[in-house]
Motif scaffolding. Sequence first.
Motif, PDB file in Angstrom:
ATOM      1  N   ASP A   1       1.116  -0.940  -0.226  1.00 26.78           N
ATOM      2  CA  ASP A   1       0.229   0.150   0.061  1.00 26.78           C
ATOM      3  C   ASP A   1       1.006   1.507  -0.352  1.00 26.78           C
ATOM      4  OD1 ASP A   1      -2.703  -0.797  -0.271  1.00 26.78           O
ATOM      5  OD2 ASP A   1      -2.469  -0.625   1.885  1.00 26.78           O
ATOM      6  N   THR A   2       1.893   1.296   0.557  1.00 22.08           N
ATOM      7  CA  THR A   2       3.273   2.178   0.354  1.00 22.08           C
ATOM      8  C   THR A   2       3.819   2.961  -0.627  1.00 22.08           C
ATOM      9  OG1 THR A   2       4.746   0.942   1.227  1.00 22.08           O
ATOM     10  CG2 THR A   2       3.148   2.175   2.926  1.00 22.08           C
ATOM     11  N   VAL A   3       3.332   1.513  -1.902  1.00 26.80           N
ATOM     12  CA  VAL A   3       4.875   1.459  -3.466  1.00 26.80           C
ATOM     13  C   VAL A   3       4.427   2.864  -4.152  1.00 26.80           C
ATOM     14  CG1 VAL A   3       3.927  -0.936  -3.702  1.00 26.80           C
ATOM     15  CG2 VAL A   3       2.773   0.397  -4.298  1.00 26.80           C
ATOM     16  N   THR A   4       4.099   3.732  -3.815  1.00 22.55           N
ATOM     17  CA  THR A   4       3.738   4.760  -4.181  1.00 22.55           C
ATOM     18  C   THR A   4       4.351   6.064  -3.377  1.00 22.55           C
ATOM     19  OG1 THR A   4       1.339   5.077  -4.581  1.00 22.55           O
ATOM     20  CG2 THR A   4       2.660   7.008  -5.606  1.00 22.55           C
ATOM     21  N   THR A   5       4.685   5.695  -2.236  1.00 23.73           N
ATOM     22  CA  THR A   5       5.621   7.212  -1.941  1.00 23.73           C
ATOM     23  C   THR A   5       7.144   6.303  -1.824  1.00 23.73           C
ATOM     24  OG1 THR A   5       5.413   5.959   0.369  1.00 23.73           O
ATOM     25  CG2 THR A   5       4.841   7.665   0.315  1.00 23.73           C
ATOM     26  N   LEU A   6       7.189   4.796  -1.946  1.00 22.76           N
ATOM     27  CA  LEU A   6       8.137   4.060  -1.883  1.00 22.76           C
ATOM     28  C   LEU A   6       9.174   4.203  -3.772  1.00 22.76           C
ATOM     29  CD1 LEU A   6       7.883   0.140  -1.323  1.00 22.76           C
ATOM     30  CD2 LEU A   6       9.459   1.781   0.416  1.00 22.76           C
ATOM     31  N   LEU A   7       8.660   4.644  -4.150  1.00 24.16           N
ATOM     32  CA  LEU A   7       8.866   5.254  -5.967  1.00 24.16           C
ATOM     33  C   LEU A   7       8.732   6.364  -5.950  1.00 24.16           C
ATOM     34  CD1 LEU A   7       7.181   3.150  -8.332  1.00 24.16           C
ATOM     35  CD2 LEU A   7       9.254   3.014  -8.776  1.00 24.16           C
ATOM     36  N   LEU A   8       8.073   7.397  -4.682  1.00 22.18           N
ATOM     37  CA  LEU A   8       8.545   8.389  -5.501  1.00 22.18           C
ATOM     38  C   LEU A   8      10.045   8.643  -4.823  1.00 22.18           C
ATOM     39  CD1 LEU A   8       5.327  10.605  -4.300  1.00 22.18           C
ATOM     40  CD2 LEU A   8       6.783   9.855  -6.872  1.00 22.18           C
ATOM     41  N   ALA A   9      10.427   7.975  -3.310  1.00 26.27           N
ATOM     42  CA  ALA A   9      12.233   8.882  -2.931  1.00 26.27           C
ATOM     43  C   ALA A   9      12.144   7.914  -2.997  1.00 26.27           C
ATOM     44  CB  ALA A   9      11.286   7.308  -1.461  1.00 26.27           C
ATOM     45  N   ARG A  10      12.364   6.290  -4.635  1.00 25.29           N
ATOM     46  CA  ARG A  10      13.604   5.795  -5.034  1.00 25.29           C
ATOM     47  C   ARG A  10      14.031   7.138  -6.106  1.00 25.29           C
ATOM     48  NH1 ARG A  10      15.517   0.590  -6.897  1.00 25.29           N
ATOM     49  NH2 ARG A  10      14.852   0.290  -4.608  1.00 25.29           N
ATOM     50  N   MET A  11      12.951   7.500  -6.569  1.00 23.39           N
ATOM     51  CA  MET A  11      13.075   9.016  -7.540  1.00 23.39           C
ATOM     52  C   MET A  11      13.950   9.738  -7.776  1.00 23.39           C
ATOM     53  SD  MET A  11       9.409   9.107  -9.748  1.00 23.39           S
ATOM     54  CE  MET A  11       8.383   7.813 -10.342  1.00 23.39           C
ATOM     55  N   MET A  12      13.680  10.576  -6.264  1.00 22.28           N
ATOM     56  CA  MET A  12      14.301  11.526  -5.943  1.00 22.28           C
ATOM     57  C   MET A  12      16.085  10.663  -5.077  1.00 22.28           C
ATOM     58  SD  MET A  12      11.267  13.324  -2.728  1.00 22.28           S
ATOM     59  CE  MET A  12      12.569  15.219  -2.670  1.00 22.28           C
TER      60      MET A  12
END
Lengths: 495, 79
Positions: free
Chosen positions: A316-327
């Motif tokens: 359920d937190t993949v969105t924030t995980l991906l955003l964090a990875r992008m940054m």
Amino acid sequence: MENQPTAGVELILCLSLYLIGLVVIGYLGKKAQKEKSLSDFYLAGRSFGFAVLFLTLYATQYSGNTFMAFPGKTYRLGIGYIYSVAMMMSIILGYLMFAPRLVPLSRKRDYVTPTDAITDRFPHSGVRVVSALLLCWGLVNYVLAQLIAIGKAVEGMLGPWFVSHGLNGYLIAVVFLAFMMVVYETLGGMRAVAWTDALQGILLLFGLTTVAILSVTEFGGIGDTMRTIREHAPEKFYPPDSAGCRDMLSSIFLLFLGGPMYPHAIQRLYAANSVRTLKKSLATMVFLPLLSTLPVFLLGMVAIAQFPGLTQSESDTVTTLLLARMMEVHPAIHVGVIVVFVAAIAAIMSTADSALLSFSSIFTQDLYRPLLKSEPTQLHLYRVGKVFSWITMAILVWVASDPDFTLWKLLELKFEMLIQVLPAFAIGLYSTRLTSGWLLSGMLAGTALSIGLYVGAGMGILDSAKPWNIHAGMWGLALNSGLCGVGILSNRRND
Amino acid sequence: MNHIENPVRDEPRRHPLLWVFALFCLFLSVPFYYPEGRAPTMIFGLPDWCWVTLIADILFALIVCWMILKTWIASSEED
């Protein structure tokens, strides 16, 4: 977690600017008020033109689910979840079952809530109370889900920052953002909510477009993503089997028939300044899943390739995980990620405030007003609605502060409840032969069957709450509509 | 009071064929037609059946848009 961003201060600064903007808009909404009446407070005097109506419909329909739950579900189900695009589009077709008749009537008879239309056609206190409670159930569920999504989104992006300052990020986010929502909502009512929705809708469109571009370009393109999934998670690459397909069709039909029953969405139909404006808004809305649901589906697919082996709650937190990875990987796209994060918060807040406003209107108009012995003044109802908004939000924040609250299980039944009100509109507005008694029997029987299937499965009496992979609410609606059909056939008086 | 007023000159419910087309597109968005166990052919990075889903979605949107703009005619559009 190692892949969390360190840009806490920047994010908090951007979020603060956005929140200040919302309060300013709320104040402007208050200044624009023409009178202190329910119609002006809850429907903005039926004055919305195309731009505001379209953006408020858009921001309301695309919620925290769009950013948080949809990528998570894509992660769990795999490529089959592409059906979510059709699912979101189908809601607009659902409106066409009753909106052409409901909208002109709402203007002529000054409806404020969806229940006003139902009780105008079926003047029976049982019908009024049951339909109002079913609609409120759906709304409470919605606001609670948004509050939890806000907490999780902020915790996901800023968790380490809060922890390093010895603070509970989840709780602070839920309490503070809920407080902000009630402030601008009680200041300017529907005007404030819709104008903030317009700002939030623009952010949402921009954020989702950024998500689509970043998720495809920053991780090797969709082709590479699919190849990785095919090799490492083949069960998420191949199309679903026949049981899975039935489940998907049932989900599409649950939203097709239940989505248009969202009270805050029906109130936006009432708030259009003309039928022409509403038609233009809905005709545009039907294409938006291609720009909203499809990008978050792609985001979920990228997450399958990038973060294999997540548990259900982690997914359920993949969105924030991906955003964090992008940054982390590309510090240069910092700004894009911040925009997406603020857009996610905007999506959640715009839905929660709309649902809260609608909840307050139904309580005031349909449950509180009929209890009074003498007809209250508009000013009295206007004030009661505001007080009720504050009390409701306080209770919901208290419940949301404990996401493991056991009652959550029952609140998963959202569309199952809302969908039981559909016959009141889709049949009631077209047939004189459906009586209040049969409608009420249908709603009660449909609701009881839906809850019964769900509780039965929870207690282990039934194998599944979805017999033959069809949702409990759809079985309930079948029974509900069947009873209405029997009522129509047995009533010859109005031939 | 007549509660079943008809404030429209035309409305989508009077065009059943359009509903059939629209619902058919919704059905096509789910790959129930795809043989189980068959390996999908990749086209521009996506499996073939996903393209069928996306084309069905676009067709669905076009049909619904047509229904709204062409078959929903209120007695007074500006009312």
